[in-house]
Design a protein around this motif. Structure first.
Motif, PDB file in Angstrom:
ATOM      1  N   GLU A  24       3.504   0.917   4.801  1.00  0.00           N
ATOM      2  CA  GLU A  24       2.226   1.443   5.288  1.00  0.00           C
ATOM      3  C   GLU A  24       1.059   0.801   4.551  1.00  0.00           C
ATOM      4  O   GLU A  24       0.055   0.418   5.172  1.00  0.00           O
ATOM      5  N   LEU A  25       1.182   0.680   3.231  1.00  0.00           N
ATOM      6  CA  LEU A  25       0.104   0.080   2.443  1.00  0.00           C
ATOM      7  C   LEU A  25      -0.068  -1.392   2.798  1.00  0.00           C
ATOM      8  O   LEU A  25      -1.197  -1.861   2.978  1.00  0.00           O
ATOM      9  N   ALA A  26       1.022  -2.131   2.924  1.00  0.00           N
ATOM     10  CA  ALA A  26       0.931  -3.559   3.286  1.00  0.00           C
ATOM     11  C   ALA A  26       0.238  -3.724   4.635  1.00  0.00           C
ATOM     12  O   ALA A  26      -0.634  -4.579   4.791  1.00  0.00           O
ATOM     13  N   ALA A  27       0.610  -2.894   5.591  1.00  0.00           N
ATOM     14  CA  ALA A  27      -0.017  -2.969   6.921  1.00  0.00           C
ATOM     15  C   ALA A  27      -1.498  -2.630   6.834  1.00  0.00           C
ATOM     16  O   ALA A  27      -2.333  -3.302   7.450  1.00  0.00           O
ATOM     17  N   TRP A  28      -1.842  -1.592   6.069  1.00  0.00           N
ATOM     18  CA  TRP A  28      -3.246  -1.200   5.924  1.00  0.00           C
ATOM     19  C   TRP A  28      -4.069  -2.322   5.288  1.00  0.00           C
ATOM     20  O   TRP A  28      -5.165  -2.634   5.744  1.00  0.00           O
ATOM     21  N   LEU A  29      -3.539  -2.931   4.243  1.00  0.00           N
ATOM     22  CA  LEU A  29      -4.279  -4.000   3.572  1.00  0.00           C
ATOM     23  C   LEU A  29      -4.518  -5.173   4.520  1.00  0.00           C
ATOM     24  O   LEU A  29      -5.597  -5.776   4.512  1.00  0.00           O
ATOM     25  N   ARG A  30      -3.534  -5.495   5.360  1.00  0.00           N
ATOM     26  CA  ARG A  30      -3.713  -6.592   6.329  1.00  0.00           C
ATOM     27  C   ARG A  30      -4.739  -6.220   7.389  1.00  0.00           C
ATOM     28  O   ARG A  30      -5.609  -7.014   7.731  1.00  0.00           O
ATOM     29  N   VAL A  31      -4.660  -4.998   7.905  1.00  0.00           N
ATOM     30  CA  VAL A  31      -5.603  -4.546   8.941  1.00  0.00           C
ATOM     31  C   VAL A  31      -7.013  -4.491   8.381  1.00  0.00           C
ATOM     32  O   VAL A  31      -7.976  -4.915   9.019  1.00  0.00           O
ATOM     33  N   ARG A  32      -7.147  -3.982   7.172  1.00  0.00           N
ATOM     34  CA  ARG A  32      -8.457  -3.819   6.546  1.00  0.00           C
ATOM     35  C   ARG A  32      -9.188  -5.148   6.403  1.00  0.00           C
ATOM     36  O   ARG A  32     -10.390  -5.227   6.572  1.00  0.00           O
ATOM     37  N   ASP A  33      -8.450  -6.206   6.093  1.00  0.00           N
ATOM     38  CA  ASP A  33      -9.071  -7.511   5.853  1.00  0.00           C
ATOM     39  C   ASP A  33      -9.141  -8.403   7.091  1.00  0.00           C
ATOM     40  O   ASP A  33      -9.755  -9.461   7.056  1.00  0.00           O
ATOM     41  N   ALA A  34      -8.494  -8.001   8.168  1.00  0.00           N
ATOM     42  CA  ALA A  34      -8.502  -8.828   9.375  1.00  0.00           C
ATOM     43  C   ALA A  34      -9.857  -8.716  10.068  1.00  0.00           C
ATOM     44  O   ALA A  34     -10.505  -7.682  10.047  1.00  0.00           O
ATOM     45  N   ASP A  35     -10.278  -9.804  10.660  1.00  0.00           N
ATOM     46  CA  ASP A  35     -11.483  -9.770  11.487  1.00  0.00           C
ATOM     47  C   ASP A  35     -11.199 -10.534  12.775  1.00  0.00           C
ATOM     48  O   ASP A  35     -10.069 -10.927  13.038  1.00  0.00           O
ATOM     49  N   GLU A  36     -12.215 -10.725  13.575  1.00  0.00           N
ATOM     50  CA  GLU A  36     -12.031 -11.358  14.884  1.00  0.00           C
ATOM     51  C   GLU A  36     -11.529 -12.794  14.783  1.00  0.00           C
ATOM     52  O   GLU A  36     -10.825 -13.277  15.652  1.00  0.00           O
ATOM     53  N   ARG A  37     -11.894 -13.476  13.725  1.00  0.00           N
ATOM     54  CA  ARG A  37     -11.586 -14.898  13.625  1.00  0.00           C
ATOM     55  C   ARG A  37     -10.333 -15.203  12.819  1.00  0.00           C
ATOM     56  O   ARG A  37      -9.701 -16.220  13.027  1.00  0.00           O
TER      57      ARG A  37
END
Length: 110
Positions: A24-37
């Motif tokens: 859950e934490l790994a997924a959250w960290l990836r989602v948090r830092d992802a942007d459109e580009r």
């Protein structure tokens, strides 16, 4: 490093306040830092502390380093202070929730 009893207590406190799984934490960290580009590489996603919490969650107690113990103390203190009943803001405080989730604590998780 901390003595065995102190380390046992810290380990238990850390796993009590960090209520997200490593997945859950790994997924959250990836989602948090992802942007459109772009999306960061998984090992580069999130804050340094968030990545360190994730690394600790994937360790056994016997494999902890001094740096791990320092981060665990910081995380326990921060989450405990943030979730103190007297300081509890509205559950809808999204920024606060996201900040805590970066440390591995989801306040909406039961």
């Amino acid at each position: 490093m901390a003595d065995a009893l102190e380390l046992d207590t810290l380990w238990e406190d850390f796993h009590r306040v960090v209520n997200m799984t490593s997945a859950e934490l790994a997924a959250w960290l990836r989602v948090r830092d992802a942007d459109e580009r772009a999306e960061p590489l998984p090992e580069e996603a999130g804050t340094p502390t968030g990545r360190h919490v994730l690394a600790i969650l994937q360790k056994r107690r016997t494999d902890l380093t001094e740096d791990d113990v320092r981060v665990m103390r910081k995380v326990v203190d921060t989450i405990t202070a943030e979730t103190d009943v007297e300081n509890e803001p509205e559950a809808e405080d999204t920024r606060r929730r996201h900040r805590l989730m970066t440390l591995g604590h989801d306040p909406l998780k039961g």
